[in-house]
Design a protein around this motif. Structure first.
Motif, PDB file in Angstrom:
ATOM      1  N   HIS A 106     -12.919  29.212  26.790  1.00 26.15           N
ATOM      2  CA  HIS A 106     -13.107  30.448  27.551  1.00 26.15           C
ATOM      3  C   HIS A 106     -12.113  31.526  27.121  1.00 26.15           C
ATOM      4  CE1 HIS A 106     -13.458  33.289  30.795  1.00 26.15           C
ATOM      5  NE2 HIS A 106     -12.274  32.962  31.295  1.00 26.15           N
ATOM      6  N   VAL A 107     -10.852  31.150  26.990  1.00 25.64           N
ATOM      7  CA  VAL A 107      -9.838  32.127  26.583  1.00 25.64           C
ATOM      8  C   VAL A 107     -10.158  32.670  25.188  1.00 25.64           C
ATOM      9  CG1 VAL A 107      -7.407  32.404  25.930  1.00 25.64           C
ATOM     10  CG2 VAL A 107      -8.001  31.253  28.074  1.00 25.64           C
ATOM     11  N   GLY A 108     -10.505  31.795  24.262  1.00 26.81           N
ATOM     12  CA  GLY A 108     -10.849  32.246  22.920  1.00 26.81           C
ATOM     13  C   GLY A 108     -12.019  33.212  22.919  1.00 26.81           C
ATOM     14  N   GLY A 109     -13.050  32.889  23.700  1.00 24.81           N
ATOM     15  CA  GLY A 109     -14.218  33.759  23.778  1.00 24.81           C
ATOM     16  C   GLY A 109     -13.907  35.098  24.417  1.00 24.81           C
ATOM     17  N   ARG A 162     -11.049  28.514  17.535  1.00 26.31           N
ATOM     18  CA  ARG A 162     -11.562  29.616  18.367  1.00 26.31           C
ATOM     19  C   ARG A 162     -10.409  30.268  19.136  1.00 26.31           C
ATOM     20  NH1 ARG A 162     -16.934  29.955  21.272  1.00 26.31           N
ATOM     21  NH2 ARG A 162     -16.618  31.214  23.137  1.00 26.31           N
ATOM     22  N   TRP A 163      -9.528  29.440  19.696  1.00 23.07           N
ATOM     23  CA  TRP A 163      -8.335  29.905  20.408  1.00 23.07           C
ATOM     24  C   TRP A 163      -7.469  30.770  19.486  1.00 23.07           C
ATOM     25  CZ3 TRP A 163      -5.620  29.206  25.130  1.00 23.07           C
ATOM     26  CH2 TRP A 163      -4.226  29.249  25.083  1.00 23.07           C
ATOM     27  N   GLU A 164      -7.160  30.251  18.311  1.00 23.30           N
ATOM     28  CA  GLU A 164      -6.305  30.982  17.369  1.00 23.30           C
ATOM     29  C   GLU A 164      -6.939  32.297  16.934  1.00 23.30           C
ATOM     30  OE1 GLU A 164      -3.274  30.577  16.538  1.00 23.30           O
ATOM     31  OE2 GLU A 164      -2.912  28.591  17.383  1.00 23.30           O
ATOM     32  N   ASP A 165      -8.246  32.283  16.710  1.00 25.60           N
ATOM     33  CA  ASP A 165      -8.925  33.503  16.291  1.00 25.60           C
ATOM     34  C   ASP A 165      -8.864  34.569  17.390  1.00 25.60           C
ATOM     35  OD1 ASP A 165     -10.558  34.926  14.302  1.00 25.60           O
ATOM     36  OD2 ASP A 165     -12.111  34.828  15.830  1.00 25.60           O
ATOM     37  N   GLY A 166      -9.043  34.149  18.630  1.00 28.82           N
ATOM     38  CA  GLY A 166      -8.956  35.096  19.741  1.00 28.82           C
ATOM     39  C   GLY A 166      -7.580  35.728  19.853  1.00 28.82           C
ATOM     40  N   TRP A 167      -6.545  34.887  19.771  1.00 32.32           N
ATOM     41  CA  TRP A 167      -5.182  35.417  19.857  1.00 32.32           C
ATOM     42  C   TRP A 167      -4.858  36.300  18.650  1.00 32.32           C
ATOM     43  CZ3 TRP A 167      -2.421  35.690  24.090  1.00 32.32           C
ATOM     44  CH2 TRP A 167      -2.649  34.782  25.124  1.00 32.32           C
TER      45      TRP A 167
END
Length: 197
Positions: free
Chosen positions: A65-68, A107-112
């Motif tokens: 969810h955070v990544g998205g 996905r998490w890393e990409d979002g951050w």
């Protein structure tokens, strides 16, 4: 320090300059990310995906969810609505085929990455500009504060779950129990030395 150039950048200073605010926001985002990562590094893959009950979210779901959310909010941050048409938020709360720990961490890393790049691209004068999230107007300052609040809440959820699963093997992320006075004395000594320089 009073009247010095650095005075406006002290943490908690209500007179903080816009550039100082952006620097502090990045520091706070990094602390939030690191706290969550130090927590879920302490759980096994099985625990990463485990739900306490049918209505609760696993660490994996929170990470997804955070990544998205970060991808949606920080892609073309200043020019497009923060809720992108291709987001499909409800799918972030379902673990699908292919949602391995490695895939969710990517996905998490990409979002951050998008968040930090987005904040780095901002100029102090951008803080007063208006952007929208689901059509709702926010100043850039309000949008950043909203993200800080939202993601610190999710980091807290991750810490709670990770601590529950780690049990007696939990490695504390803050001041250990019974060590408060020792920590306080060390901090006072550190900042007293800094002030005397």
């Amino acid at each position: 320090m009073e009247g010095s150039k650095e005075a406006g950048t002290q943490r908690g200073d209500v007179g903080m300059e816009p550039a100082g605010y952006l620097q502090e926001a990045v520091k706070d985002f990094r602390r939030i990310k690191q706290q969550a990562e130090r927590a879920f590094a302490q759980v096994s893959d099985a625990q990463f995906f485990m739900q306490l009950d049918e209505e609760s979210n696993s660490i994996a779901i929170i990470v997804k969810h955070v990544g998205g959310g970060l991808r949606s909010r920080w892609t073309d941050f200043l020019n497009t609505d923060g809720e992108k048409p291709d987001r499909h938020r409800d799918s972030e709360f379902v673990i699908a085929e292919g949602d391995t720990r490695e895939a969710l961490m990517a996905r998490w890393e990409d979002g951050w990455r998008l968040l930090f790049a987005g904040v780095a691209a901002l100029r102090p004068e951008d803080l007063g500009r208006t952007i929208t999230i689901r059509g709702e107007p926010h100043t850039v300052l309000q949008a950043i504060n909203r993200q800080l609040t939202h993601h610190s809440g999710h980091a807290g959820q991750i810490v709670l779950l990770a601590k529950h699963f780690a049990g007696k093997n939990w490695q504390t992320l803050s001041v250990p129990r019974g060590k408060t006075e020792e920590f306080n004395a060390r901090m006072r000594e550190k900042f007293a030395a800094a002030r005397s320089q």
